[in-house]
Write a protein that holds these residues in place. Structure first.
Motif, PDB file in Angstrom:
ATOM      1  N   GLN A   1      73.778  10.020 -12.930  1.00  0.00           N
ATOM      2  CA  GLN A   1      73.541   8.556 -12.616  1.00  0.00           C
ATOM      3  C   GLN A   1      72.252   7.888 -12.967  1.00  0.00           C
ATOM      4  N   ALA A   2      71.323   8.879 -13.089  1.00  0.00           N
ATOM      5  CA  ALA A   2      69.900   8.458 -13.345  1.00  0.00           C
ATOM      6  C   ALA A   2      69.971   8.329 -14.876  1.00  0.00           C
ATOM      7  N   MET A   3      70.664   8.867 -15.885  1.00  0.00           N
ATOM      8  CA  MET A   3      70.567   8.512 -17.075  1.00  0.00           C
ATOM      9  C   MET A   3      71.411   7.369 -17.539  1.00  0.00           C
ATOM     10  N   ALA A   4      72.499   7.248 -16.681  1.00  0.00           N
ATOM     11  CA  ALA A   4      73.444   6.046 -16.953  1.00  0.00           C
ATOM     12  C   ALA A   4      72.584   4.894 -16.488  1.00  0.00           C
ATOM     13  N   VAL A   5      72.011   4.766 -15.609  1.00  0.00           N
ATOM     14  CA  VAL A   5      71.158   3.662 -14.949  1.00  0.00           C
ATOM     15  C   VAL A   5      70.305   3.371 -16.118  1.00  0.00           C
ATOM     16  N   HIS A   6      69.334   4.237 -16.431  1.00  0.00           N
ATOM     17  CA  HIS A   6      68.271   4.057 -17.426  1.00  0.00           C
ATOM     18  C   HIS A   6      68.729   3.597 -18.761  1.00  0.00           C
ATOM     19  N   ALA A   7      69.822   4.149 -19.173  1.00  0.00           N
ATOM     20  CA  ALA A   7      70.301   3.502 -20.565  1.00  0.00           C
ATOM     21  C   ALA A   7      70.946   1.942 -20.308  1.00  0.00           C
ATOM     22  N   ASP A   8      71.604   1.699 -19.354  1.00  0.00           N
ATOM     23  CA  ASP A   8      72.029   0.241 -18.979  1.00  0.00           C
ATOM     24  C   ASP A   8      70.819  -0.624 -18.914  1.00  0.00           C
TER      25      ASP A   8
ATOM     26  N   PHE B   1      64.367   1.979 -32.903  1.00  0.00           N
ATOM     27  CA  PHE B   1      65.478   1.306 -32.339  1.00  0.00           C
ATOM     28  C   PHE B   1      65.189   0.395 -31.056  1.00  0.00           C
ATOM     29  N   LEU B   2      64.146   0.614 -30.418  1.00  0.00           N
ATOM     30  CA  LEU B   2      63.556  -0.438 -29.704  1.00  0.00           C
ATOM     31  C   LEU B   2      62.635  -1.579 -30.365  1.00  0.00           C
ATOM     32  N   LYS B   3      62.165  -0.978 -31.539  1.00  0.00           N
ATOM     33  CA  LYS B   3      61.210  -2.044 -32.489  1.00  0.00           C
ATOM     34  C   LYS B   3      62.321  -3.316 -32.845  1.00  0.00           C
ATOM     35  N   GLU B   4      63.361  -2.990 -33.022  1.00  0.00           N
ATOM     36  CA  GLU B   4      64.532  -3.918 -33.717  1.00  0.00           C
ATOM     37  C   GLU B   4      64.962  -5.119 -32.515  1.00  0.00           C
ATOM     38  N   LYS B   5      64.410  -4.847 -31.262  1.00  0.00           N
ATOM     39  CA  LYS B   5      64.800  -5.821 -30.290  1.00  0.00           C
ATOM     40  C   LYS B   5      63.501  -6.412 -29.635  1.00  0.00           C
ATOM     41  N   THR B   6      62.615  -6.645 -30.637  1.00  0.00           N
ATOM     42  CA  THR B   6      61.328  -7.144 -30.165  1.00  0.00           C
ATOM     43  C   THR B   6      61.023  -8.213 -31.145  1.00  0.00           C
TER      44      THR B   6
ATOM     45  N   ARG C   1      81.573   5.046 -20.509  1.00  0.00           N
ATOM     46  CA  ARG C   1      81.193   3.472 -19.962  1.00  0.00           C
ATOM     47  C   ARG C   1      79.673   3.288 -20.160  1.00  0.00           C
ATOM     48  N   VAL C   2      78.944   4.160 -20.469  1.00  0.00           N
ATOM     49  CA  VAL C   2      77.406   3.957 -20.394  1.00  0.00           C
ATOM     50  C   VAL C   2      77.109   3.418 -21.847  1.00  0.00           C
ATOM     51  N   ARG C   3      76.278   2.078 -21.965  1.00  0.00           N
ATOM     52  CA  ARG C   3      75.882   1.472 -23.086  1.00  0.00           C
ATOM     53  C   ARG C   3      74.788   2.048 -23.613  1.00  0.00           C
ATOM     54  N   GLY C   4      74.704   2.814 -24.744  1.00  0.00           N
ATOM     55  CA  GLY C   4      73.532   2.837 -25.554  1.00  0.00           C
ATOM     56  C   GLY C   4      72.726   4.263 -25.165  1.00  0.00           C
ATOM     57  N   ILE C   5      73.260   4.953 -24.452  1.00  0.00           N
ATOM     58  CA  ILE C   5      72.782   6.365 -23.907  1.00  0.00           C
ATOM     59  C   ILE C   5      72.107   7.057 -25.022  1.00  0.00           C
TER      60      ILE C   5
ATOM     61  N   SER D   1      70.758   9.928 -27.521  1.00  0.00           N
ATOM     62  CA  SER D   1      71.170  11.265 -27.886  1.00  0.00           C
ATOM     63  C   SER D   1      70.777  12.322 -27.078  1.00  0.00           C
ATOM     64  N   ARG D   2      69.615  12.290 -26.727  1.00  0.00           N
ATOM     65  CA  ARG D   2      69.078  13.645 -25.784  1.00  0.00           C
ATOM     66  C   ARG D   2      69.269  13.530 -24.485  1.00  0.00           C
ATOM     67  N   ASP D   3      69.640  12.290 -23.936  1.00  0.00           N
ATOM     68  CA  ASP D   3      70.059  12.068 -22.680  1.00  0.00           C
ATOM     69  C   ASP D   3      71.513  12.625 -22.570  1.00  0.00           C
ATOM     70  N   ARG D   4      72.405  12.426 -23.664  1.00  0.00           N
ATOM     71  CA  ARG D   4      73.288  12.824 -23.891  1.00  0.00           C
ATOM     72  C   ARG D   4      73.722  14.155 -23.951  1.00  0.00           C
ATOM     73  N   CYS D   5      72.842  15.149 -24.660  1.00  0.00           N
ATOM     74  CA  CYS D   5      72.830  16.397 -24.853  1.00  0.00           C
ATOM     75  C   CYS D   5      72.739  17.130 -23.088  1.00  0.00           C
ATOM     76  N   ILE D   6      71.645  16.524 -22.365  1.00  0.00           N
ATOM     77  CA  ILE D   6      71.433  16.833 -21.115  1.00  0.00           C
ATOM     78  C   ILE D   6      72.709  16.524 -20.297  1.00  0.00           C
ATOM     79  N   TRP D   7      73.318  15.473 -20.310  1.00  0.00           N
ATOM     80  CA  TRP D   7      74.653  15.056 -19.617  1.00  0.00           C
ATOM     81  C   TRP D   7      75.673  16.237 -20.014  1.00  0.00           C
ATOM     82  N   LEU D   8      75.942  16.772 -21.116  1.00  0.00           N
ATOM     83  CA  LEU D   8      76.823  17.439 -21.721  1.00  0.00           C
ATOM     84  C   LEU D   8      76.389  19.129 -21.664  1.00  0.00           C
ATOM     85  N   LYS D   9      74.925  19.208 -21.045  1.00  0.00           N
ATOM     86  CA  LYS D   9      74.522  20.528 -20.863  1.00  0.00           C
ATOM     87  C   LYS D   9      74.680  21.442 -22.065  1.00  0.00           C
ATOM     88  N   SER D  10      73.981  20.604 -23.251  1.00  0.00           N
ATOM     89  CA  SER D  10      74.293  21.293 -24.609  1.00  0.00           C
ATOM     90  C   SER D  10      72.676  21.942 -25.090  1.00  0.00           C
ATOM     91  N   ILE D  11      71.745  21.839 -24.022  1.00  0.00           N
ATOM     92  CA  ILE D  11      70.540  22.484 -24.692  1.00  0.00           C
ATOM     93  C   ILE D  11      70.424  23.969 -24.401  1.00  0.00           C
TER      94      ILE D  11
END
Length: 373
Positions: free
Chosen positions: A105-112, A201-206, A340-344, A346-356
């Motif tokens: 939940q926390a990773m999805a909210v943070h990504a959005d 990536f963040l720099k592109e939106k400034t 349905r999570v926008r722009g999560i 890649s490292r958060d995705r690894c945590i979500w899918l337990k691939s570390i």
């Protein structure tokens, strides 16, 4: 939930956006649950998928109800897993499962919410050291934050080799253990490289033409920055500051120094000389993801002693309070879907899918089938 808002099947045309005012589903009976009573079932007209109102609940596939809000409060006040289990009268395994759900939940909210951020400040990066499994396997967790707002943007995990003075027995033991952990290592170089990619990536939106990335004088940080192409270096300027400088408000690295202090104070497993250390790398990063949510969207940026509502770190960074309240309103109730999570990140995705990889752990981490949706 009075009615489903979308189809839970990731391959369905109604998964991302279901028609408004169009009955894309039909009611398909009910079933009785010993824990939650009568549950409504549905069928999607497009893909034929059957689902229920419980599919969209954070308590999907659970056998008892435990307060997620209470777990959230206990986690950032240095309570350990067994402490929570005793307080909530549940098993440690049950508490760990609920924390994993909260982390997603926390990773999805943070990504959005991060997707709506327009960067208007310089960035600060550094790592803090902890360990998981045993002190033979220290780690370095990279942090990226806003220089002025202390908004925690990114975190990543890197494995380290044990350093410092060791007895002859410890040296021998360390050699044996390191040989057993040869697959799945993430280096500081790789971790910081991912951090820099997130900063670009963040720099592109400034609206600003350049942004500074401040770090200490770690040798690998400079190597990563020198390996960027000319265009990337022109928009992301690398500046260094000695890590031995006093950790005051005037220190350019204050944001990550502050985060380091707060993490060690509020999370039991990162407290110095603690017996409550992390036994698994994935669950350690899940707890850190939940704490990142608390720091950014719940904790006041500054406590000024006044009665009015205090701004959070996210609001200080430029994210509107309305968006934050909308996302936080359903944090403990409405299940987030990875598809349905926008722009999560890649490292958060690894945590979500337990691939570390966890040192000395054989085989893959157990991942519930519903986590893939």
């Amino acid at each position: 939930m009075k009615r489903p808002l979308f189809c839970p099947n990731p391959d369905c045309e109604y998964h991302q956006t279901a028609p408004v005012g169009f009955a894309w589903y039909v009611r398909h009976g009910r079933y009785q649950s010993a824990v939650r009573g009568s549950i409504q079932r549905y069928r999607c007209k497009a893909c034929g998928r059957h689902f229920s109102s419980q599919t969209f609940s954070l308590d999907y596939m659970t056998q008892r109800t435990i307060s997620y809000r209470r777990i959230f409060e206990l986690l950032h006040t240095a309570a350990g897993i067994r402490d929570m289990a005793r307080i909530l009268k549940a098993s440690p395994h049950c508490i760990s499962d609920r924390i994993s759900r909260l982390a997603r939940q926390a990773m999805a909210v943070h990504a959005d919410l991060l997707d709506s951020l327009e960067l208007n400040e310089d960035l600060v990066a550094d790592g803090f050291e902890s360990f998981a499994v045993s002190q033979y396997f220290p780690n370095n967790i990279q942090l990226l934050a806003g220089k002025n707002s202390q908004y925690w943007i990114f975190s990543d995990y890197a494995h380290l080799r044990r350093k410092g003075r060791m007895t002859p027995y410890q040296k021998k033991r360390n050699t044996i253990l390191q040989k057993r952990f040869i697959h799945g290592r993430v280096t500081i170089y790789e971790s910081f490289e991912e951090l820099v990619r997130q900063a670009l990536f963040l720099k592109e939106k400034t609206p600003h033409t350049t942004t500074a990335l401040l770090t200490d004088e770690h040798r690998l940080y400079g190597t990563v920055m020198r390996n960027l192409n000319d265009g990337e270096r022109s928009v992301l300027h690398h500046q260094t500051c000695s890590s031995k400088k006093a950790r005051t408000l005037t220190n350019p690295l204050f944001s990550v120094n502050y985060l380091d202090r707060e993490i060690r104070k509020d999370l039991a497993e990162h407290t110095r000389e603690s017996v409550q250390f992390g036994r698994n790398v994935v669950t350690q990063m899940e707890r850190l993801a939940v704490y990142r949510l608390y720091h950014n969207y719940c904790k006041p940026y500054r406590i000024n002693g006044r009665d009015e509502r205090m701004r959070t770190h996210a609001e200080q960074a430029g994210i509107s309070s309305g968006l934050i309240q909308r996302e936080m309103k359903t944090l403990f109730t409405q299940r987030r879907f990875l598809s349905r999570v926008r722009g999560i990140m890649s490292r958060d995705r690894c945590i979500w899918l337990k691939s570390i990889a966890t040192p000395l752990k054989e085989g893959l981490e157990y991942l519930p089938a519903y986590s893939w949706a």
